[in-house]
Motif scaffolding. Structure first.
Motif, PDB file in Angstrom:
ATOM      1  N   PHE A   1       0.829  -1.205   0.000  1.00 14.06           N
ATOM      2  CA  PHE A   1       0.000   0.000   0.000  1.00 14.06           C
ATOM      3  C   PHE A   1       0.868   1.261   0.000  1.00 14.06           C
ATOM      4  N   PRO A   2       1.478   1.597  -1.131  1.00 10.85           N
ATOM      5  CA  PRO A   2       2.356   2.774  -1.175  1.00 10.85           C
ATOM      6  C   PRO A   2       1.613   4.088  -0.939  1.00 10.85           C
ATOM      7  N   GLU A   3       0.286   4.082  -1.110  1.00  9.31           N
ATOM      8  CA  GLU A   3      -0.473   5.320  -0.929  1.00  9.31           C
ATOM      9  C   GLU A   3      -0.950   5.517   0.505  1.00  9.31           C
ATOM     10  N   TYR A   4      -0.783   4.501   1.362  1.00 10.74           N
ATOM     11  CA  TYR A   4      -1.275   4.596   2.734  1.00 10.74           C
ATOM     12  C   TYR A   4      -0.338   5.437   3.597  1.00 10.74           C
ATOM     13  N   GLN A   5      -0.935   6.262   4.446  1.00  8.95           N
ATOM     14  CA  GLN A   5      -0.174   7.010   5.433  1.00  8.95           C
ATOM     15  C   GLN A   5       0.059   6.125   6.667  1.00  8.95           C
ATOM     16  N   GLU A   6       0.862   6.625   7.601  1.00  6.30           N
ATOM     17  CA  GLU A   6       1.220   5.830   8.777  1.00  6.30           C
ATOM     18  C   GLU A   6      -0.012   5.351   9.541  1.00  6.30           C
ATOM     19  N   GLY A   7      -0.978   6.245   9.725  1.00  2.61           N
ATOM     20  CA  GLY A   7      -2.175   5.869  10.466  1.00  2.61           C
ATOM     21  C   GLY A   7      -2.958   4.762   9.790  1.00  2.61           C
ATOM     22  N   ASP A   8      -3.052   4.824   8.448  1.00  7.35           N
ATOM     23  CA  ASP A   8      -3.763   3.785   7.702  1.00  7.35           C
ATOM     24  C   ASP A   8      -3.048   2.444   7.831  1.00  7.35           C
ATOM     25  N   LEU A   9      -1.717   2.471   7.719  1.00  9.10           N
ATOM     26  CA  LEU A   9      -0.936   1.239   7.832  1.00  9.10           C
ATOM     27  C   LEU A   9      -1.087   0.621   9.219  1.00  9.10           C
ATOM     28  N   THR A  10      -1.107   1.467  10.230  1.00  2.00           N
ATOM     29  CA  THR A  10      -1.247   0.976  11.605  1.00  2.00           C
ATOM     30  C   THR A  10      -2.588   0.289  11.811  1.00  2.00           C
ATOM     31  N   LYS A  11      -3.649   0.861  11.242  1.00  2.00           N
ATOM     32  CA  LYS A  11      -4.976   0.262  11.375  1.00  2.00           C
ATOM     33  C   LYS A  11      -5.028  -1.114  10.719  1.00  2.00           C
ATOM     34  N   VAL A  12      -4.448  -1.221   9.523  1.00  2.00           N
ATOM     35  CA  VAL A  12      -4.461  -2.504   8.825  1.00  2.00           C
ATOM     36  C   VAL A  12      -3.629  -3.529   9.595  1.00  2.00           C
ATOM     37  N   LYS A  13      -2.461  -3.108  10.071  1.00  2.00           N
ATOM     38  CA  LYS A  13      -1.600  -4.022  10.834  1.00  2.00           C
ATOM     39  C   LYS A  13      -2.325  -4.545  12.071  1.00  2.00           C
ATOM     40  N   SER A  14      -3.032  -3.662  12.756  1.00  2.00           N
ATOM     41  CA  SER A  14      -3.743  -4.073  13.966  1.00  2.00           C
ATOM     42  C   SER A  14      -4.777  -5.149  13.672  1.00  2.00           C
TER      43      SER A  14
END
Length: 244
Positions: free
Chosen positions: A73-86
């Motif tokens: 997900f190269p377009e995801y910001q840090e917050g978006d990546l954190t949500k998906v990881k969780s």
């Protein structure tokens, strides 16, 4: 640790052998697997249980997941990546991974642990992380990464589909601002059916480029599906809602 040939009795050797068959990995040091499967209730000391491995496995699992999300997900910001990881490596998800393997059948539990026919989810989640660490220590980063990807890859795709479907318009806006320097607009191309049962055909467009349209039972639904089609088109993926 004692050498592997004196590590266990016959029953334990059978358990370890069956576990290795189930997980699809052969340990060079079976004592690591034995430690990963040892709940605190059956260990002589807490240090002899799988708690330390669980600590390490959580980090290894997290790193592999973060690497995949960063690339996927190269377009995801840090917050978006954190949500998906969780969502991908939640305790509930790790417990489900354990259930898929059947790890509960191989655990060494003390007599004081009462499962009442169903293994507690926290124990299942812990043993999956412990197993990840054991594979990492036994076979290195490559072996651990390969094992983890078997489980998290479909989970990442599932979470991604859910995230895109619920947030497709904002995701498309982020992508088009980066790739095109502008935000998308949505155009109503067609509508069919009686007033009480209409269908709407909508397409997203940036500058002069119009992306594949999609139908929806409401304009809002059609715009959402059109955004998902646009994202798939930009990423070179199959359209989730091919226009009829």
């Amino acid at each position: 640790m004692p050498p592997s040939d004196t590590l266990t009795n016959n029953r334990e050797r059978t358990v370890l052998e069956n576990c290795q068959e189930a997980i699809g990995y052969r340990f060079l040091k079976p004592e690591l697997l034995r430690s990963a499967l040892t709940h605190t209730s059956s260990a002589n000391t807490r240090a002899a249980s799988n708690e330390r491995l669980e600590f390490l496995g959580d980090s290894v699992l997290g790193l592999v997941t973060c690497e995949q999300l960063y690339q996927r997900f190269p377009e995801y910001q840090e917050g978006d990546l954190t949500k998906v990881k969780s969502a991908v490596v939640s305790r509930k998800t790790c417990a489900r991974f354990s259930q898929e393997i059947g790890l509960g059948d191989f655990l060494f539990l003390g007599r004081g642990v009462h499962t009442h026919g169903e293994m507690p989810l926290n124990i299942l989640a812990n043993v999956f992380e412990s197993l990840v660490a054991a594979i990492f220590l036994d076979g290195g980063w490559g072996a651990a990464r390969e094992f983890i990807l078997r489980f998290i890859t479909p989970e990442i795709e599932r979470v991604a589909r859910d995230a895109i479907s619920s947030n497709a318009k904002s995701q498309l806006q982020t992508v088009t601002q980066r790739e095109y320097g502008d935000t998308p607009r949505y155009f109503l191309l067609d509508e069919q059916g009686p007033d009480n049962n209409k269908c709407f055909k909508v397409a997203a467009q940036v500058h002069d480029e119009r992306f594949p349209p999609a139908w929806g039972s409401t304009k809002k639904e059609a715009e959402l599906k059109a955004a998902m089609n646009a994202l798939a088109h930009i990423h070179g993926e199959p359209l989730p809602f091919p226009p009829a």
